[in-house]
Design a protein around this motif. Structure first.
Motif, PDB file in Angstrom:
ATOM      1  N   GLN A  59     -41.887  28.033  -7.428  1.00 52.66           N
ATOM      2  CA  GLN A  59     -41.201  27.042  -7.532  1.00 52.66           C
ATOM      3  C   GLN A  59     -40.191  26.927  -8.524  1.00 52.66           C
ATOM      4  OE1 GLN A  59     -40.819  25.758  -4.659  1.00 52.66           O
ATOM      5  NE2 GLN A  59     -41.288  23.689  -5.264  1.00 52.66           N
ATOM      6  N   LEU A  62     -37.515  29.762  -8.302  1.00 49.31           N
ATOM      7  CA  LEU A  62     -36.553  29.339  -7.208  1.00 49.31           C
ATOM      8  C   LEU A  62     -35.541  28.328  -7.572  1.00 49.31           C
ATOM      9  CD1 LEU A  62     -38.840  29.245  -3.834  1.00 49.31           C
ATOM     10  CD2 LEU A  62     -37.036  30.914  -4.257  1.00 49.31           C
ATOM     11  N   ALA A  63     -35.958  27.374  -8.370  1.00 48.49           N
ATOM     12  CA  ALA A  63     -35.021  26.256  -8.854  1.00 48.49           C
ATOM     13  C   ALA A  63     -33.857  26.802  -9.963  1.00 48.49           C
ATOM     14  CB  ALA A  63     -35.789  25.423  -9.754  1.00 48.49           C
ATOM     15  N   ARG A  76     -32.629  27.158  -3.158  1.00 49.07           N
ATOM     16  CA  ARG A  76     -32.894  25.819  -3.337  1.00 49.07           C
ATOM     17  C   ARG A  76     -33.462  25.151  -2.107  1.00 49.07           C
ATOM     18  NH1 ARG A  76     -27.386  25.916  -5.279  1.00 49.07           N
ATOM     19  NH2 ARG A  76     -27.286  26.088  -7.518  1.00 49.07           N
ATOM     20  N   HIS A  79     -36.923  26.138  -2.316  1.00 52.07           N
ATOM     21  CA  HIS A  79     -37.705  25.548  -3.480  1.00 52.07           C
ATOM     22  C   HIS A  79     -38.222  24.187  -2.716  1.00 52.07           C
ATOM     23  CE1 HIS A  79     -38.332  23.687  -7.339  1.00 52.07           C
ATOM     24  NE2 HIS A  79     -37.797  22.672  -6.899  1.00 52.07           N
TER      25      HIS A  79
END
Length: 207
Positions: A59, A62-63, A76, A79
């Motif tokens: 998470q 990915l962000a 995103r 995410h």
């Protein structure tokens, strides 16, 4: 070796490393002899918790756009979907434990459980729900972006810390060393993203 080949090799190594960090503890849990004495619902609940820990690894990466080979927009979107999957995994985890032992879950939710790992698990659970709710209501709340980032980052930090402590205190199907490695990488990855992105810092307007 050309720059493109070096980049490709680096991407493969990163993805392979992340895959091993996730798959080894999952495989060890699947091979645990303790599963022979557990009901199917309990096993599903346990594996939902393992999956939730794995999702926590990806998470923040990915962000921040740290995973190679993924364009920022696609990262995103992924995410967001993994965030929804994380909420579902937590719900399945808690619901399964509720079915197998309602009194233990009630004690944990009321913060009167004698087992410390239950308390940390509940703290992480509520923080997951809070972070997801804040993300879903981002536009409706109309908060300043800096305030929203600070709130979301704080909740995510609580999720990660609570989940890691919860996982390390539980003596269950997960193998100790692979579990510790997964938890350590989750902590380091989240810490790097939080420090790099500095949600608390004021952004200077572009000139």
């Amino acid at each position: 070796m050309t720059a493109n080949r070096r980049g490709l090799a680096r991407s493969i190594l990163i993805w392979a490393g992340l895959g091993l960090i996730v798959l080894v503890p999952v495989g060890a849990a699947a091979a645990s002899p303790l599963l022979a004495w557990r009901e199917p619902v309990y096993i599903i609940a346990g594996f939902a918790g393992v999956i939730a820990m794995a999702l926590l690894l990806f998470q923040p990466l990915l962000a921040a756009g740290y995973l190679p080979g993924l364009p920022p927009m696609r990262g995103r979107r992924l995410h967001v979907w993994l965030g929804i999957s994380l909420v579902i995994a937590v719900v399945v985890h808690v619901a399964g434990l509720w079915i197998t032992s309602p009194p233990d879950v009630v004690d944990a939710l009321l913060f009167v459980s004698p087992t410390p790992f239950s308390l940390w698990g509940v703290i992480a659970m509520w923080a997951v729900f809070g972070a997801a709710l804040l993300a879903g209501l981002r536009r409706r709340l109309r908060l300043p972006l800096r305030v929203w980032r600070m709130g979301h980052t704080a909740l995510v930090a609580i999720v990660v810390m609570g989940s890691v402590i919860h996982a390390m205190l539980v003596e269950g199907t997960m193998e100790t060393l692979s579990k510790a490695l997964l938890c350590g990488v989750v902590l380091l990855g989240t810490a790097k993203v939080v420090i790099d992105r500095r949600a608390w810092a004021r952004r200077r307007p572009a000139r």
